[in-house]
Scaffold this motif. Structure first.
Motif, PDB file in Angstrom:
ATOM      1  N   ARG A   6     -23.325  80.684  20.812  1.00  0.00           N
ATOM      2  CA  ARG A   6     -21.203  80.282  20.765  1.00  0.00           C
ATOM      3  C   ARG A   6     -21.975  79.131  20.717  1.00  0.00           C
ATOM      4  N   ASP A   7     -20.788  77.786  21.148  1.00  0.00           N
ATOM      5  CA  ASP A   7     -20.896  76.448  20.588  1.00  0.00           C
ATOM      6  C   ASP A   7     -21.656  75.220  21.312  1.00  0.00           C
ATOM      7  N   ALA A   8     -22.382  75.240  20.747  1.00  0.00           N
ATOM      8  CA  ALA A   8     -23.785  73.965  21.564  1.00  0.00           C
ATOM      9  C   ALA A   8     -22.282  73.020  22.456  1.00  0.00           C
ATOM     10  N   THR A   9     -23.037  72.743  24.101  1.00  0.00           N
ATOM     11  CA  THR A   9     -22.017  71.547  24.422  1.00  0.00           C
ATOM     12  C   THR A   9     -23.339  70.240  24.685  1.00  0.00           C
ATOM     13  N   PRO A  10     -22.574  69.356  25.303  1.00  0.00           N
ATOM     14  CA  PRO A  10     -23.896  67.893  26.016  1.00  0.00           C
ATOM     15  C   PRO A  10     -24.827  68.817  26.686  1.00  0.00           C
ATOM     16  N   ALA A  11     -24.540  70.026  27.562  1.00  0.00           N
ATOM     17  CA  ALA A  11     -25.562  69.734  28.483  1.00  0.00           C
ATOM     18  C   ALA A  11     -26.396  71.422  27.944  1.00  0.00           C
ATOM     19  N   ASP A  12     -26.785  71.745  26.611  1.00  0.00           N
ATOM     20  CA  ASP A  12     -27.816  72.082  25.805  1.00  0.00           C
ATOM     21  C   ASP A  12     -28.496  70.993  25.472  1.00  0.00           C
ATOM     22  N   ALA A  50     -21.377  62.503  16.018  1.00  0.00           N
ATOM     23  CA  ALA A  50     -22.862  62.276  14.815  1.00  0.00           C
ATOM     24  C   ALA A  50     -23.049  64.124  13.805  1.00  0.00           C
ATOM     25  N   PHE A  51     -23.345  65.213  14.564  1.00  0.00           N
ATOM     26  CA  PHE A  51     -23.228  66.629  14.404  1.00  0.00           C
ATOM     27  C   PHE A  51     -23.172  67.413  15.038  1.00  0.00           C
ATOM     28  N   GLU A  52     -23.414  69.348  15.351  1.00  0.00           N
ATOM     29  CA  GLU A  52     -22.443  69.902  16.113  1.00  0.00           C
ATOM     30  C   GLU A  52     -23.454  71.209  16.261  1.00  0.00           C
ATOM     31  N   GLY A  53     -23.805  71.493  17.164  1.00  0.00           N
ATOM     32  CA  GLY A  53     -24.357  72.879  16.966  1.00  0.00           C
ATOM     33  C   GLY A  53     -24.302  74.354  17.489  1.00  0.00           C
ATOM     34  N   LEU A  54     -25.124  75.134  17.251  1.00  0.00           N
ATOM     35  CA  LEU A  54     -24.862  76.587  18.037  1.00  0.00           C
ATOM     36  C   LEU A  54     -25.530  77.097  18.640  1.00  0.00           C
ATOM     37  N   ILE A  55     -25.654  77.532  19.781  1.00  0.00           N
ATOM     38  CA  ILE A  55     -26.303  78.670  20.458  1.00  0.00           C
ATOM     39  C   ILE A  55     -26.573  80.045  20.703  1.00  0.00           C
ATOM     40  N   ALA A  56     -27.667  80.359  20.565  1.00  0.00           N
ATOM     41  CA  ALA A  56     -27.791  81.340  19.984  1.00  0.00           C
ATOM     42  C   ALA A  56     -28.948  82.135  21.706  1.00  0.00           C
ATOM     43  N   GLU A  57     -28.205  83.293  22.650  1.00  0.00           N
ATOM     44  CA  GLU A  57     -28.312  83.692  23.895  1.00  0.00           C
ATOM     45  C   GLU A  57     -29.093  84.830  23.423  1.00  0.00           C
ATOM     46  N   VAL A  58     -30.375  85.416  24.411  1.00  0.00           N
ATOM     47  CA  VAL A  58     -29.736  86.673  24.213  1.00  0.00           C
ATOM     48  C   VAL A  58     -30.047  87.225  25.532  1.00  0.00           C
ATOM     49  N   MET A  65     -31.378  77.856  17.652  1.00  0.00           N
ATOM     50  CA  MET A  65     -29.669  77.158  17.818  1.00  0.00           C
ATOM     51  C   MET A  65     -29.959  76.755  16.588  1.00  0.00           C
ATOM     52  N   CYS A  66     -28.819  75.906  16.270  1.00  0.00           N
ATOM     53  CA  CYS A  66     -28.912  75.589  15.271  1.00  0.00           C
ATOM     54  C   CYS A  66     -27.772  74.664  14.792  1.00  0.00           C
ATOM     55  N   LEU A  67     -28.543  73.057  14.770  1.00  0.00           N
ATOM     56  CA  LEU A  67     -27.566  72.068  14.203  1.00  0.00           C
ATOM     57  C   LEU A  67     -27.161  71.580  12.469  1.00  0.00           C
ATOM     58  N   TYR A  68     -25.735  71.104  12.807  1.00  0.00           N
ATOM     59  CA  TYR A  68     -25.039  71.020  11.754  1.00  0.00           C
ATOM     60  C   TYR A  68     -24.509  69.681  11.346  1.00  0.00           C
ATOM     61  N   LEU A  69     -23.900  69.642  10.408  1.00  0.00           N
ATOM     62  CA  LEU A  69     -23.027  68.372  10.218  1.00  0.00           C
ATOM     63  C   LEU A  69     -22.064  68.349   9.269  1.00  0.00           C
ATOM     64  N   PRO A  70     -21.187  68.001   8.605  1.00  0.00           N
ATOM     65  CA  PRO A  70     -20.662  68.049   7.898  1.00  0.00           C
ATOM     66  C   PRO A  70     -20.737  67.071   6.358  1.00  0.00           C
ATOM     67  N   VAL A  71     -20.914  68.121   4.933  1.00  0.00           N
ATOM     68  CA  VAL A  71     -21.371  66.724   3.818  1.00  0.00           C
ATOM     69  C   VAL A  71     -19.814  67.202   2.657  1.00  0.00           C
ATOM     70  N   PHE A  72     -20.437  66.036   1.493  1.00  0.00           N
ATOM     71  CA  PHE A  72     -19.489  65.741   0.916  1.00  0.00           C
ATOM     72  C   PHE A  72     -19.936  65.814  -0.969  1.00  0.00           C
ATOM     73  N   SER A  73     -19.694  66.838  -0.985  1.00  0.00           N
ATOM     74  CA  SER A  73     -20.273  66.642  -2.818  1.00  0.00           C
ATOM     75  C   SER A  73     -19.699  65.549  -3.501  1.00  0.00           C
ATOM     76  N   THR A  74     -19.834  65.125  -4.228  1.00  0.00           N
ATOM     77  CA  THR A  74     -18.549  64.540  -5.270  1.00  0.00           C
ATOM     78  C   THR A  74     -18.725  65.351  -6.094  1.00  0.00           C
ATOM     79  N   TRP A  75     -20.311  65.605  -6.719  1.00  0.00           N
ATOM     80  CA  TRP A  75     -19.710  66.546  -7.876  1.00  0.00           C
ATOM     81  C   TRP A  75     -19.475  68.055  -7.625  1.00  0.00           C
ATOM     82  N   LEU A  76     -18.880  68.444  -6.845  1.00  0.00           N
ATOM     83  CA  LEU A  76     -18.294  69.371  -6.764  1.00  0.00           C
ATOM     84  C   LEU A  76     -16.383  69.015  -6.320  1.00  0.00           C
ATOM     85  N   GLY A  77     -16.867  67.688  -5.946  1.00  0.00           N
ATOM     86  CA  GLY A  77     -15.397  67.272  -5.395  1.00  0.00           C
ATOM     87  C   GLY A  77     -14.812  68.140  -3.841  1.00  0.00           C
TER      88      GLY A  77
END
Length: 162
Positions: A6-12, A50-58, A65-77
């Motif tokens: 699921r999406d991580a929230t500030p509660a996580d 600044a970033f988003e996250g996913l939480i894995a629960e069993v 968990m996985c924290l990620y953010l957008p990036v941009f490649s100027t080479w790939l455009g």
């Protein structure tokens, strides 16, 4: 076993911070960690932050968990997605939770127009390197990450060469 991603929230923020500290302990770099749960809740964990996250629960228990953010490649455009941190609790390793988290981030990125996924792996973390190679996230020999932290960043941001 029931896996929920699921999406991580500030509660996580507290659970995420514990995961970051655990990664630091494994890598022998825990003393370098200055983040806090409050910083995570304030700066990230929501679209447009600044970033988003996913939480894995069993079965309702934090497994990773996985924290990620957008990036941009100027080479790939093209936009991409950058995985900042991936963590799976020792009790749940070998269950493909890390792969499920990375695949979900890739799908989120693709839905937002991303054409690639990037991440960095600690030089000594051979287990993680093997994991990423196995799932198709390849190391490129011509890329090196350079960084300025702490005092080096302060000097870089203050000094004027003109």
């Amino acid at each position: 076993m029931t896996l929920l991603i699921r999406d991580a929230t500030p509660a996580d923020a507290e659970a995420i911070h514990r995961a970051i500290l655990a990664m630091g302990e494994v890598l022998g770099t825990a003393k370098k960690i200055t983040s806090t749960p409050e910083i995570f809740a304030r700066e990230g964990l929501a679209p447009g932050r600044a970033f988003e996250g996913l939480i894995a629960e069993v079965d309702g228990t934090f497994a990773g968990m996985c924290l990620y953010l957008p990036v941009f490649s100027t080479w790939l455009g093209r936009p991409g997605v950058y995985v900042q941190d991936l963590f799976v609790d020792e009790r749940y390793r070998g269950m493909k939770i890390g792969e499920a988290l990375i695949r979900r981030v890739a799908r989120i990125g693709r839905a937002r127009g991303a054409s690639h996924l990037r991440l960095a792996v600690d030089f000594d973390n051979e287990r993680a390197q093997r994991f990423y190679e196995r799932i198709g996230v390849t190391r490129y020999a011509d890329d090196y990450i350079h960084a300025a932290y702490g005092e080096a960043f302060e000097r870089l941001s203050e000094e004027d060469v003109t």
